[in-house]
Design an enzyme around this catalytic site. Sequence first.
Site, PDB file in Angstrom:
ATOM      1  N   TYR A 153       3.322  -6.289  -2.239  1.00  0.00           N
ATOM      2  CA  TYR A 153       2.261  -5.471  -1.639  1.00  0.00           C
ATOM      3  C   TYR A 153       1.355  -4.867  -2.726  1.00  0.00           C
ATOM      4  O   TYR A 153       0.129  -4.911  -2.613  1.00  0.00           O
ATOM      5  CB  TYR A 153       2.934  -4.368  -0.811  1.00  0.00           C
ATOM      6  CG  TYR A 153       2.017  -3.508   0.021  1.00  0.00           C
ATOM      7  CD1 TYR A 153       1.574  -3.926   1.280  1.00  0.00           C
ATOM      8  CD2 TYR A 153       1.628  -2.245  -0.415  1.00  0.00           C
ATOM      9  CE1 TYR A 153       0.759  -3.122   2.062  1.00  0.00           C
ATOM     10  CE2 TYR A 153       0.823  -1.432   0.356  1.00  0.00           C
ATOM     11  CZ  TYR A 153       0.382  -1.868   1.602  1.00  0.00           C
ATOM     12  OH  TYR A 153      -0.417  -1.059   2.365  1.00  0.00           O
ATOM     13  N   LYS A 157      -2.616  -5.624  -3.278  1.00  0.00           N
ATOM     14  CA  LYS A 157      -3.624  -4.550  -3.223  1.00  0.00           C
ATOM     15  C   LYS A 157      -4.375  -4.435  -4.554  1.00  0.00           C
ATOM     16  O   LYS A 157      -5.574  -4.146  -4.569  1.00  0.00           O
ATOM     17  CB  LYS A 157      -2.968  -3.221  -2.832  1.00  0.00           C
ATOM     18  CG  LYS A 157      -2.361  -3.207  -1.426  1.00  0.00           C
ATOM     19  CD  LYS A 157      -3.379  -3.514  -0.339  1.00  0.00           C
ATOM     20  CE  LYS A 157      -2.819  -3.344   1.066  1.00  0.00           C
ATOM     21  NZ  LYS A 157      -3.792  -3.670   2.108  1.00  0.00           N
TER      22      LYS A 157
HETATM   23  P1  NAP Z   1      -0.528  -1.318  11.304  1.00  0.00           P
HETATM   24  O1  NAP Z   1      -0.581  -0.062  12.115  1.00  0.00           O
HETATM   25  O2  NAP Z   1       0.755  -2.017  11.112  1.00  0.00           O
HETATM   26  O3  NAP Z   1      -1.630  -2.324  11.912  1.00  0.00           O
HETATM   27  C1  NAP Z   1      -1.782  -3.581  11.330  1.00  0.00           C
HETATM   28  C2  NAP Z   1      -2.975  -4.280  11.963  1.00  0.00           C
HETATM   29  O4  NAP Z   1      -3.171  -5.516  11.270  1.00  0.00           O
HETATM   30  C3  NAP Z   1      -2.763  -4.630  13.418  1.00  0.00           C
HETATM   31  O5  NAP Z   1      -4.008  -4.540  14.080  1.00  0.00           O
HETATM   32  C4  NAP Z   1      -2.293  -6.084  13.362  1.00  0.00           C
HETATM   33  O6  NAP Z   1      -2.588  -6.824  14.553  1.00  0.00           O
HETATM   34  C5  NAP Z   1      -3.138  -6.589  12.201  1.00  0.00           C
HETATM   35  N1  NAP Z   1      -2.594  -7.767  11.535  1.00  0.00           N
HETATM   36  C6  NAP Z   1      -1.416  -7.908  10.887  1.00  0.00           C
HETATM   37  N2  NAP Z   1      -1.293  -9.163  10.403  1.00  0.00           N
HETATM   38  C7  NAP Z   1      -2.422  -9.830  10.763  1.00  0.00           C
HETATM   39  C8  NAP Z   1      -2.873 -11.152  10.591  1.00  0.00           C
HETATM   40  N3  NAP Z   1      -2.151 -12.064   9.926  1.00  0.00           N
HETATM   41  N4  NAP Z   1      -4.083 -11.494  11.111  1.00  0.00           N
HETATM   42  C9  NAP Z   1      -4.835 -10.596  11.792  1.00  0.00           C
HETATM   43  N5  NAP Z   1      -4.445  -9.315  11.981  1.00  0.00           N
HETATM   44  C10 NAP Z   1      -3.264  -8.942  11.480  1.00  0.00           C
HETATM   45  O7  NAP Z   1      -1.074  -1.052   9.815  1.00  0.00           O
HETATM   46  P2  NAP Z   1      -1.959   0.132   9.207  1.00  0.00           P
HETATM   47  O8  NAP Z   1      -1.038   1.150   8.666  1.00  0.00           O
HETATM   48  O9  NAP Z   1      -3.018   0.520  10.143  1.00  0.00           O
HETATM   49  O10 NAP Z   1      -2.571  -0.620   7.944  1.00  0.00           O
HETATM   50  C11 NAP Z   1      -3.875  -1.155   7.938  1.00  0.00           C
HETATM   51  C12 NAP Z   1      -4.248  -1.493   6.499  1.00  0.00           C
HETATM   52  O11 NAP Z   1      -4.184  -0.316   5.698  1.00  0.00           O
HETATM   53  C13 NAP Z   1      -3.317  -2.507   5.843  1.00  0.00           C
HETATM   54  O12 NAP Z   1      -4.054  -3.369   5.000  1.00  0.00           O
HETATM   55  C14 NAP Z   1      -2.391  -1.643   5.019  1.00  0.00           C
HETATM   56  O13 NAP Z   1      -1.855  -2.343   3.926  1.00  0.00           O
HETATM   57  C15 NAP Z   1      -3.359  -0.563   4.571  1.00  0.00           C
HETATM   58  N6  NAP Z   1      -2.689   0.664   4.149  1.00  0.00           N
HETATM   59  C16 NAP Z   1      -1.911   1.367   5.026  1.00  0.00           C
HETATM   60  C17 NAP Z   1      -1.279   2.528   4.578  1.00  0.00           C
HETATM   61  C18 NAP Z   1      -0.411   3.377   5.489  1.00  0.00           C
HETATM   62  O14 NAP Z   1       0.211   4.327   4.982  1.00  0.00           O
HETATM   63  N7  NAP Z   1      -0.345   3.099   6.773  1.00  0.00           N
HETATM   64  C19 NAP Z   1      -1.445   2.943   3.251  1.00  0.00           C
HETATM   65  C20 NAP Z   1      -2.240   2.200   2.402  1.00  0.00           C
HETATM   66  C21 NAP Z   1      -2.864   1.060   2.865  1.00  0.00           C
HETATM   67  P3  NAP Z   1      -1.550  -6.854  15.822  1.00  0.00           P
HETATM   68  O15 NAP Z   1      -1.676  -5.503  16.512  1.00  0.00           O
HETATM   69  O16 NAP Z   1      -2.052  -7.957  16.674  1.00  0.00           O
HETATM   70  O17 NAP Z   1      -0.185  -7.074  15.273  1.00  0.00           O
END
Ligand code: NAP
Length: 241
Positions: A153, A157
């Site tokens: 990861y 990133k």
């Molecule tokens: P999340 O709640 O798990 O949501 C993930 C989203 O990505 C969902 O809409 C999912 O679609 C979609 N997705 C996953 N794999 C995919 C694929 N192969 N093709 C198309 N769509 C896909 O995640 P989140 O926390 O909102 O994270 C969003 C972004 O922010 C990510 O890049 C993550 O690395 C980054 N981020 C998150 C955090 C944190 O603390 N949460 C921190 C730093 C960075 P479905 O609903 O259809 O499964």
Amino acid sequence: MSEKLALVTGASRGIGKACALELAKAGYDIIVNYAGNAEAAEKTVQEIKALGVEAAAYKFDVSNKEEVDKSIAEIVEKYGRIDVLVNNAGITRDGLFMRMSEENWNAVINTNLSSAFFVSQPVVKVMMKQRSGAIVNMASVVGVSGNAGQANYSAAKAGLIGLTKTLAKELGSRGIRVNAVAPGFINTDMTKDLDTSKFTDFIPLKRLGEPEDIAKVVKFLAVDADYVTGQVLEVDGGLII
Ligand code: NAP
């Protein structure tokens, strides 16, 4: 139909959904990409439409170049333009480096990094013709600082940050800005299984972030920040000062 279109990958839930809603509030029609959760994607579409703009859900796997090419071609055929791209979709497959399987390495690199290459290339083609556009890549603070248990990861990133800076240099003369947001710990499905109480001690603002905290900054970079490109904005409550 408004004259501005934003494509947000992974917009069915979490941070992507909040970004989609924030861009809708700024008057953008929204393409809601998702991987499999059709119900959540449709709910997002309805919430966006309630804000008075158009929205449509497109199911495609951002790590699959063929699916991406087919879907972006359909979107361009139908809407004719893409003004904002948020490369947000992402997954985790955590584990210590010495125990990490090749499968978990590839899954995270493909979904979190190669996806931005696959999606951005056809979108930039459209933006180059328009001579305008903005891309925001969803990085992470661990792409800057590293994190034990997240070699795949963190590498993905960090790669997104390199891609952001390079595209900013290559595309600035075409009127296209490219920036990244690096969130800290944000309350979403991705972090729901973590014992986050122990992290708040290390966060100067003493709380986890909410998806809306990230979405406001994405909207700022995508819409308002006309003279900002190649930047990585950490949105982490001060976690990695
Ligand atoms: P999340 O709640 O798990 O949501 C993930 C989203 O990505 C969902 O809409 C999912 O679609 C979609 N997705 C996953 N794999 C995919 C694929 N192969 N093709 C198309 N769509 C896909 O995640 P989140 O926390 O909102 O994270 C969003 C972004 O922010 C990510 O890049 C993550 O690395 C980054 N981020 C998150 C955090 C944190 O603390 N949460 C921190 C730093 C960075 P479905 O609903 O259809 O499964």
